[in-house]
Design a protein around this motif. Sequence first.
Motif, PDB file in Angstrom:
ATOM      1  N   VAL A   2      -1.310 -17.943  50.649  1.00  0.00           N
ATOM      2  CA  VAL A   2      -0.531 -17.218  51.151  1.00  0.00           C
ATOM      3  C   VAL A   2       0.864 -17.973  51.345  1.00  0.00           C
ATOM      4  O   VAL A   2       0.876 -19.017  51.490  1.00  0.00           O
ATOM      5  CB  VAL A   2      -0.758 -16.385  52.311  1.00  0.00           C
ATOM      6  CG1 VAL A   2      -1.995 -15.442  52.090  1.00  0.00           C
ATOM      7  CG2 VAL A   2      -0.934 -17.351  53.483  1.00  0.00           C
ATOM      8  N   ASN A   3       2.033 -17.329  50.891  1.00  0.00           N
ATOM      9  CA  ASN A   3       3.324 -17.897  50.903  1.00  0.00           C
ATOM     10  C   ASN A   3       4.034 -17.314  52.289  1.00  0.00           C
ATOM     11  O   ASN A   3       5.015 -18.102  52.691  1.00  0.00           O
ATOM     12  CB  ASN A   3       4.066 -17.557  49.836  1.00  0.00           C
ATOM     13  CG  ASN A   3       3.370 -17.786  48.678  1.00  0.00           C
ATOM     14  OD1 ASN A   3       3.257 -17.344  47.626  1.00  0.00           O
ATOM     15  ND2 ASN A   3       3.403 -19.341  48.466  1.00  0.00           N
ATOM     16  N   HIS A   4       3.475 -16.383  52.920  1.00  0.00           N
ATOM     17  CA  HIS A   4       4.084 -15.778  54.185  1.00  0.00           C
ATOM     18  C   HIS A   4       2.820 -15.369  54.883  1.00  0.00           C
ATOM     19  O   HIS A   4       1.785 -14.868  54.465  1.00  0.00           O
ATOM     20  CB  HIS A   4       4.820 -14.564  53.775  1.00  0.00           C
ATOM     21  CG  HIS A   4       5.781 -14.088  54.837  1.00  0.00           C
ATOM     22  ND1 HIS A   4       5.108 -13.289  55.992  1.00  0.00           N
ATOM     23  CD2 HIS A   4       7.246 -14.165  55.220  1.00  0.00           C
ATOM     24  CE1 HIS A   4       6.069 -13.018  56.881  1.00  0.00           C
ATOM     25  NE2 HIS A   4       7.215 -13.382  56.437  1.00  0.00           N
ATOM     26  N   LEU A   5       3.011 -15.491  56.288  1.00  0.00           N
ATOM     27  CA  LEU A   5       1.759 -15.314  57.234  1.00  0.00           C
ATOM     28  C   LEU A   5       1.318 -13.777  56.944  1.00  0.00           C
ATOM     29  O   LEU A   5       0.065 -13.493  57.239  1.00  0.00           O
ATOM     30  CB  LEU A   5       2.229 -15.575  58.465  1.00  0.00           C
ATOM     31  CG  LEU A   5       2.294 -16.931  59.137  1.00  0.00           C
ATOM     32  CD1 LEU A   5       2.790 -17.162  60.456  1.00  0.00           C
ATOM     33  CD2 LEU A   5       0.923 -17.624  58.862  1.00  0.00           C
ATOM     34  N   LEU A   6       2.207 -12.889  56.945  1.00  0.00           N
ATOM     35  CA  LEU A   6       1.852 -11.424  56.584  1.00  0.00           C
ATOM     36  C   LEU A   6       0.802 -11.068  55.530  1.00  0.00           C
ATOM     37  O   LEU A   6       0.179 -10.407  55.428  1.00  0.00           O
ATOM     38  CB  LEU A   6       2.899 -10.341  56.748  1.00  0.00           C
ATOM     39  CG  LEU A   6       3.846 -10.467  58.038  1.00  0.00           C
ATOM     40  CD1 LEU A   6       4.959  -9.534  58.055  1.00  0.00           C
ATOM     41  CD2 LEU A   6       2.837 -10.054  59.238  1.00  0.00           C
TER      42      LEU A   6
ATOM     43  N   ASP B  26       7.957 -17.053  60.458  1.00  0.00           N
ATOM     44  CA  ASP B  26       8.243 -15.410  60.322  1.00  0.00           C
ATOM     45  C   ASP B  26       6.864 -14.527  60.162  1.00  0.00           C
ATOM     46  O   ASP B  26       6.194 -15.075  59.464  1.00  0.00           O
ATOM     47  CB  ASP B  26       9.154 -15.161  59.033  1.00  0.00           C
ATOM     48  CG  ASP B  26       9.683 -13.723  59.069  1.00  0.00           C
ATOM     49  OD1 ASP B  26       9.923 -13.240  60.323  1.00  0.00           O
ATOM     50  OD2 ASP B  26       9.424 -13.225  58.057  1.00  0.00           O
ATOM     51  N   GLY B  27       6.732 -13.811  60.906  1.00  0.00           N
ATOM     52  CA  GLY B  27       5.434 -13.088  60.864  1.00  0.00           C
ATOM     53  C   GLY B  27       4.346 -13.281  61.775  1.00  0.00           C
ATOM     54  O   GLY B  27       3.400 -12.874  62.006  1.00  0.00           O
ATOM     55  N   ALA B  28       4.620 -14.531  62.532  1.00  0.00           N
ATOM     56  CA  ALA B  28       3.528 -15.056  63.414  1.00  0.00           C
ATOM     57  C   ALA B  28       3.117 -14.187  64.454  1.00  0.00           C
ATOM     58  O   ALA B  28       1.612 -13.943  64.502  1.00  0.00           O
ATOM     59  CB  ALA B  28       4.031 -16.210  64.081  1.00  0.00           C
ATOM     60  N   PHE B  29       4.046 -13.563  65.317  1.00  0.00           N
ATOM     61  CA  PHE B  29       3.451 -12.659  66.104  1.00  0.00           C
ATOM     62  C   PHE B  29       2.475 -11.234  65.640  1.00  0.00           C
ATOM     63  O   PHE B  29       1.717 -11.067  66.014  1.00  0.00           O
ATOM     64  CB  PHE B  29       4.478 -12.190  67.216  1.00  0.00           C
ATOM     65  CG  PHE B  29       4.896 -13.167  68.297  1.00  0.00           C
ATOM     66  CD1 PHE B  29       4.113 -13.408  69.382  1.00  0.00           C
ATOM     67  CD2 PHE B  29       6.165 -13.779  68.384  1.00  0.00           C
ATOM     68  CE1 PHE B  29       4.285 -14.249  70.387  1.00  0.00           C
ATOM     69  CE2 PHE B  29       6.374 -14.737  69.216  1.00  0.00           C
ATOM     70  CZ  PHE B  29       5.328 -15.094  70.305  1.00  0.00           C
ATOM     71  N   GLU B  30       3.160 -11.073  64.575  1.00  0.00           N
ATOM     72  CA  GLU B  30       2.808  -9.596  63.862  1.00  0.00           C
ATOM     73  C   GLU B  30       1.334  -9.815  63.390  1.00  0.00           C
ATOM     74  O   GLU B  30       0.478  -9.114  63.425  1.00  0.00           O
ATOM     75  CB  GLU B  30       3.783  -8.958  62.976  1.00  0.00           C
ATOM     76  CG  GLU B  30       3.218  -7.790  62.093  1.00  0.00           C
ATOM     77  CD  GLU B  30       4.109  -7.340  61.296  1.00  0.00           C
ATOM     78  OE1 GLU B  30       3.861  -6.571  60.450  1.00  0.00           O
ATOM     79  OE2 GLU B  30       5.313  -7.812  61.224  1.00  0.00           O
ATOM     80  N   ILE B  31       1.135 -11.087  62.744  1.00  0.00           N
ATOM     81  CA  ILE B  31      -0.142 -11.332  61.979  1.00  0.00           C
ATOM     82  C   ILE B  31      -1.230 -11.667  63.128  1.00  0.00           C
ATOM     83  O   ILE B  31      -2.212 -11.268  63.048  1.00  0.00           O
ATOM     84  CB  ILE B  31      -0.149 -12.649  61.080  1.00  0.00           C
ATOM     85  CG1 ILE B  31      -1.144 -12.617  60.150  1.00  0.00           C
ATOM     86  CG2 ILE B  31      -0.100 -13.875  61.668  1.00  0.00           C
ATOM     87  CD1 ILE B  31      -1.461 -11.051  59.403  1.00  0.00           C
ATOM     88  N   LEU B  32      -0.728 -12.449  64.253  1.00  0.00           N
ATOM     89  CA  LEU B  32      -1.614 -12.736  65.406  1.00  0.00           C
ATOM     90  C   LEU B  32      -2.124 -11.285  66.187  1.00  0.00           C
ATOM     91  O   LEU B  32      -3.381 -11.082  66.411  1.00  0.00           O
ATOM     92  CB  LEU B  32      -1.171 -13.525  66.586  1.00  0.00           C
ATOM     93  CG  LEU B  32      -0.823 -15.098  65.731  1.00  0.00           C
ATOM     94  CD1 LEU B  32      -0.136 -15.978  66.865  1.00  0.00           C
ATOM     95  CD2 LEU B  32      -2.407 -15.700  65.585  1.00  0.00           C
TER      96      LEU B  32
END
Length: 229
Positions: free
Chosen positions: A219-223, A109-115
């Motif tokens: 971090v526990n979440h990519l974002l 979750d959040g991979a595209f947003e963080i990239l």
Amino acid sequence: MNNTNIKDIFFDLDHTLWDFDKNSELTFENIFNRNHPTIETKFFIEKYVPINQACWKLYQYDKITHHELRYNRLKHSFDAINYAISDEEIESIAQEYIQLLPENNHLFDGAFEILDYLNQKYKLHIITNGFAEVQYKKLSNSMIGSYFHTITNSEMAGVKKPNPIIFEYALDLAKAKKESSIMIGDCLEADVQGALNVGLDAIFFNGSNAQVEQNIKQVNHLLELKKYL
């Protein structure tokens, strides 16, 4: 808390961006449904995950070969669930698994947003211990390959993380400097400590909320990477 000196970010792939566990389970479910319908995939996965991790650790330190990794993790898992299967069938499943695995492309979750966010500010790269052919397919099929300027795998470097040579190789390939680079990965030993040992900063992607030393960036979440980068 943002580090303004950073210019290059190196990501691990499996278990960091690409959701290996979910994609792996879907692959086994596909194979078993067609060829071994009496196997309950969830039960198999419970045994397979720790066995696979143990085998990868041996492979990481060159204690078993590429072929032994692929065979042993299946053989030991079938033994653990008391499922009778021939070596020929194991070899067939091992081959089919590698072919089908990149067809499932769930990302964290959040991979595209963080990239998207990081790509505007930094050059992004991959350092992976995974097999080259499979990793390229994962990156392409999941549509994240275009974010990365360079991709370093253990076959290219001739060694695997945490060996310092693979980090030096990746830095050279990326034309990046240690003091302006950072590594992000899910494995404390291979990714985080491996990077720190060669003078690279590192962030631990702690998706399982494991207990770690307070001095380790995590971090526990990519974002959550936005608070560091």
